[in-house]
Design a protein around this motif. Structure first.
Motif, PDB file in Angstrom:
ATOM      1  N   ASP A   1      -6.450 -27.932  -1.154  1.00 51.35           N
ATOM      2  CA  ASP A   1      -5.035 -28.118  -0.852  1.00 51.35           C
ATOM      3  C   ASP A   1      -4.145 -27.466  -1.913  1.00 51.35           C
ATOM      4  O   ASP A   1      -2.919 -27.456  -1.789  1.00 51.35           O
ATOM      5  CB  ASP A   1      -4.699 -29.609  -0.742  1.00 51.35           C
ATOM      6  CG  ASP A   1      -5.160 -30.424  -1.945  1.00 51.35           C
ATOM      7  OD1 ASP A   1      -6.003 -29.922  -2.721  1.00 51.35           O
ATOM      8  OD2 ASP A   1      -4.684 -31.563  -2.106  1.00 51.35           O
ATOM      9  N   ARG A   2      -4.758 -26.897  -2.952  1.00 52.85           N
ATOM     10  CA  ARG A   2      -3.996 -26.220  -3.998  1.00 52.85           C
ATOM     11  C   ARG A   2      -3.743 -24.761  -3.624  1.00 52.85           C
ATOM     12  O   ARG A   2      -4.490 -24.163  -2.839  1.00 52.85           O
ATOM     13  CB  ARG A   2      -4.759 -26.253  -5.331  1.00 52.85           C
ATOM     14  CG  ARG A   2      -4.889 -27.622  -5.967  1.00 52.85           C
ATOM     15  CD  ARG A   2      -5.577 -27.477  -7.303  1.00 52.85           C
ATOM     16  NE  ARG A   2      -5.680 -28.746  -8.007  1.00 52.85           N
ATOM     17  CZ  ARG A   2      -6.249 -28.891  -9.206  1.00 52.85           C
ATOM     18  NH1 ARG A   2      -6.759 -27.809  -9.815  1.00 52.85           N
ATOM     19  NH2 ARG A   2      -6.305 -30.071  -9.784  1.00 52.85           N
ATOM     20  N   ASP A   3      -2.709 -24.207  -4.240  1.00 54.31           N
ATOM     21  CA  ASP A   3      -2.436 -22.778  -4.049  1.00 54.31           C
ATOM     22  C   ASP A   3      -3.605 -21.955  -4.588  1.00 54.31           C
ATOM     23  O   ASP A   3      -4.174 -22.282  -5.630  1.00 54.31           O
ATOM     24  CB  ASP A   3      -1.153 -22.377  -4.790  1.00 54.31           C
ATOM     25  CG  ASP A   3       0.094 -22.979  -4.150  1.00 54.31           C
ATOM     26  OD1 ASP A   3       0.010 -23.356  -2.969  1.00 54.31           O
ATOM     27  OD2 ASP A   3       1.128 -23.079  -4.846  1.00 54.31           O
ATOM     28  N   GLY A   4      -3.953 -20.920  -3.897  1.00 59.71           N
ATOM     29  CA  GLY A   4      -5.008 -20.023  -4.370  1.00 59.71           C
ATOM     30  C   GLY A   4      -6.367 -20.289  -3.771  1.00 59.71           C
ATOM     31  O   GLY A   4      -7.322 -19.554  -4.055  1.00 59.71           O
ATOM     32  N   ALA A   5      -6.478 -21.319  -2.925  1.00 51.87           N
ATOM     33  CA  ALA A   5      -7.788 -21.638  -2.337  1.00 51.87           C
ATOM     34  C   ALA A   5      -8.295 -20.501  -1.461  1.00 51.87           C
ATOM     35  O   ALA A   5      -9.468 -20.112  -1.534  1.00 51.87           O
ATOM     36  CB  ALA A   5      -7.704 -22.936  -1.536  1.00 51.87           C
ATOM     37  N   ASP A   6      -7.410 -19.953  -0.617  1.00 57.15           N
ATOM     38  CA  ASP A   6      -7.826 -18.863   0.272  1.00 57.15           C
ATOM     39  C   ASP A   6      -8.217 -17.621  -0.530  1.00 57.15           C
ATOM     40  O   ASP A   6      -9.163 -16.906  -0.173  1.00 57.15           O
ATOM     41  CB  ASP A   6      -6.707 -18.519   1.251  1.00 57.15           C
ATOM     42  CG  ASP A   6      -6.479 -19.615   2.287  1.00 57.15           C
ATOM     43  OD1 ASP A   6      -7.420 -20.394   2.524  1.00 57.15           O
ATOM     44  OD2 ASP A   6      -5.369 -19.691   2.845  1.00 57.15           O
ATOM     45  N   ALA A   7      -7.513 -17.381  -1.636  1.00 61.97           N
ATOM     46  CA  ALA A   7      -7.843 -16.233  -2.486  1.00 61.97           C
ATOM     47  C   ALA A   7      -9.223 -16.409  -3.111  1.00 61.97           C
ATOM     48  O   ALA A   7     -10.000 -15.454  -3.217  1.00 61.97           O
ATOM     49  CB  ALA A   7      -6.787 -16.055  -3.574  1.00 61.97           C
ATOM     50  N   THR A   8      -9.552 -17.631  -3.514  1.00 63.22           N
ATOM     51  CA  THR A   8     -10.865 -17.912  -4.094  1.00 63.22           C
ATOM     52  C   THR A   8     -11.960 -17.664  -3.062  1.00 63.22           C
ATOM     53  O   THR A   8     -13.008 -17.088  -3.367  1.00 63.22           O
ATOM     54  CB  THR A   8     -10.935 -19.361  -4.607  1.00 63.22           C
ATOM     55  OG1 THR A   8      -9.928 -19.560  -5.600  1.00 63.22           O
ATOM     56  CG2 THR A   8     -12.297 -19.657  -5.220  1.00 63.22           C
ATOM     57  N   VAL A   9     -11.714 -18.080  -1.818  1.00 64.65           N
ATOM     58  CA  VAL A   9     -12.690 -17.856  -0.743  1.00 64.65           C
ATOM     59  C   VAL A   9     -12.888 -16.361  -0.514  1.00 64.65           C
ATOM     60  O   VAL A   9     -14.029 -15.885  -0.368  1.00 64.65           O
ATOM     61  CB  VAL A   9     -12.227 -18.551   0.557  1.00 64.65           C
ATOM     62  CG1 VAL A   9     -13.129 -18.135   1.729  1.00 64.65           C
ATOM     63  CG2 VAL A   9     -12.248 -20.061   0.395  1.00 64.65           C
ATOM     64  N   ARG A  10     -11.785 -15.608  -0.498  1.00 57.46           N
ATOM     65  CA  ARG A  10     -11.908 -14.160  -0.291  1.00 57.46           C
ATOM     66  C   ARG A  10     -12.712 -13.499  -1.405  1.00 57.46           C
ATOM     67  O   ARG A  10     -13.551 -12.621  -1.156  1.00 57.46           O
ATOM     68  CB  ARG A  10     -10.505 -13.526  -0.225  1.00 57.46           C
ATOM     69  CG  ARG A  10      -9.767 -13.778   1.080  1.00 57.46           C
ATOM     70  CD  ARG A  10      -8.579 -12.834   1.230  1.00 57.46           C
ATOM     71  NE  ARG A  10      -7.622 -12.968   0.130  1.00 57.46           N
ATOM     72  CZ  ARG A  10      -6.604 -13.832   0.134  1.00 57.46           C
ATOM     73  NH1 ARG A  10      -6.426 -14.643   1.177  1.00 57.46           N
ATOM     74  NH2 ARG A  10      -5.760 -13.866  -0.881  1.00 57.46           N
ATOM     75  N   GLU A  11     -12.460 -13.927  -2.653  1.00 59.62           N
ATOM     76  CA  GLU A  11     -13.175 -13.328  -3.784  1.00 59.62           C
ATOM     77  C   GLU A  11     -14.654 -13.672  -3.743  1.00 59.62           C
ATOM     78  O   GLU A  11     -15.516 -12.845  -4.084  1.00 59.62           O
ATOM     79  CB  GLU A  11     -12.533 -13.794  -5.092  1.00 59.62           C
ATOM     80  CG  GLU A  11     -11.171 -13.148  -5.324  1.00 59.62           C
ATOM     81  CD  GLU A  11     -10.350 -13.871  -6.377  1.00 59.62           C
ATOM     82  OE1 GLU A  11     -10.764 -14.967  -6.807  1.00 59.62           O
ATOM     83  OE2 GLU A  11      -9.299 -13.348  -6.768  1.00 59.62           O
ATOM     84  N   LEU A  12     -14.964 -14.878  -3.302  1.00 59.56           N
ATOM     85  CA  LEU A  12     -16.371 -15.267  -3.163  1.00 59.56           C
ATOM     86  C   LEU A  12     -17.047 -14.443  -2.079  1.00 59.56           C
ATOM     87  O   LEU A  12     -18.179 -13.973  -2.239  1.00 59.56           O
ATOM     88  CB  LEU A  12     -16.479 -16.757  -2.832  1.00 59.56           C
ATOM     89  CG  LEU A  12     -16.435 -17.729  -4.003  1.00 59.56           C
ATOM     90  CD1 LEU A  12     -16.365 -19.162  -3.486  1.00 59.56           C
ATOM     91  CD2 LEU A  12     -17.638 -17.553  -4.906  1.00 59.56           C
TER      92      LEU A  12
END
Length: 319
Positions: free
Chosen positions: A196-207
């Motif tokens: 629910d924090r900002d940046g979660a989708d970015a972390t998924v993309r980087e993974l």
């Protein structure tokens, strides 16, 4: 001296005190440890061992508690082995109270045990493999091993678990870490917690990008899924369990599970043998054989490797 057969019988019957005593014998390297392991050997091999690892602050304990709740809803008996940092004074586990798992403390289908690393590197306690066997033989369906959280080098759990689950959280530098070797290479299932924090989708993309780099997986090979969760609210946890069960089914279908367990047993045997050999060599300090070899090295008559070969040969012949 403990009555080991009775303890084993009581542990199988779901008596938590008996389980605790067996693990205490393991942790204390009791003289009865061989008897305990011999009694447990034919009873183990049924539990599904899941390792949870990740950097400090990603929510490992909260996620573990949420997984316990999900497995309990499915009617599974669950054991948690929570490996914690050691007190520099007592050697005990600093986080031994496991406050965030208190909701399960009164559930007879859940057993929670903290173990201290006692200086052992790699995120696990040295006695963890034997403790896992105790929990397995005690009839638990799932054993969750939560590691201490030492950071990027915490990879030892991959050698002890059937499935390794790596937790990350947005905004903790994981985008940079995703390109590095180490903890992010051992995952069978990745979980981005606190989604629910900002940046979660970015972390998924980087993974996803990391998993695609240099990928050499063939058709039918396992591709680690990435699941977003908010463990504190229980969101996404059932999806994590589903991913874990899919990995287990994939391993069983291809014989990977048996291979991993055989490798785990081989590593355990090797560790026990090396420890015993090291203890025997340690007993030689001050022995004339060791002093004589050292004198020959100083005199240039022998190199250290040849001396070590002679020493090992002498120790093993005298075993």
């Amino acid at each position: 001296m403990q009555d080991v057969p009775t303890l084993v019988e009581q542990a199988r019957a779901g008596r938590p005190r008996a389980v605790a005593r067996l693990i205490s014998l393991v942790e204390g390297a009791s003289p009865q440890l061989r008897e305990v392991m011999a009694a447990l050997a034919p009873l183990a091999g049924n539990a599904y061992v899941v390792g949870l690892t990740g950097s400090p602050g990603v929510g490992k304990s909260t996620s573990t508690s949420a997984l316990v709740a999900s497995y309990r809803r499915a009617g599974k008996r669950v054991a948690v082995l929570a490996v914690d940092p050691s007190s520099p004074f007592s050697g005990g586990a600093l986080l031994g109270d496991r406050i965030r798992m208190a909701d399960h403390a009164s559930d007879p289908g859940v057993y929670i045990r903290s173990m201290a690393t006692r200086g052992h590197l790699g995120g696990l306690a040295w006695a963890a493999p034997q403790a896992i066997r105790v929990l397995d033989a005690s009839g638990f369906d799932v054993v969750l091993v939560e590691t201490v959280g030492v950071g990027q080098s915490e990879v030892e759990i991959a050698a002890q678990a059937d499935t390794s689950m790596v937790l990350l959280a947005p905004g903790m530098g994981d985008g940079i870490q995703a390109a590095k070797a180490g903890i992010l290479e051992i995952g069978d299932v990745y979980v981005v917690n606190k989604a629910d924090r900002d940046g979660a989708d970015a972390t998924v993309r980087e993974l996803n990008h990391m998993l695609g780099l240099g990928e050499s997986r063939g058709p039918g090979d396992w591709r680690p899924p990435i699941v977003k969760t908010v463990a504190a609210r229980g969101e996404g946890v059932d999806e994590v369990v589903e991913a874990l069960e899919k990995h287990r089914a994939w391993m069983e279908e291809r014989g990977v599970l048996a291979e991993r367990r055989a490798a785990r047993a081989a590593h355990e045997v090797e560790t026990i043998a090396v420890t015993a050999l090291r203890e025997r060599i340690g007993d030689l300090r001050g022995d004339r054989r060791l002093d004589a070899l050292a004198a020959r090295i100083v005199a240039g008559e022998l190199d250290p490797y040849a001396a070590a070969d002679e020493l090992v040969a002498g120790v093993t012949e005298g075993a």
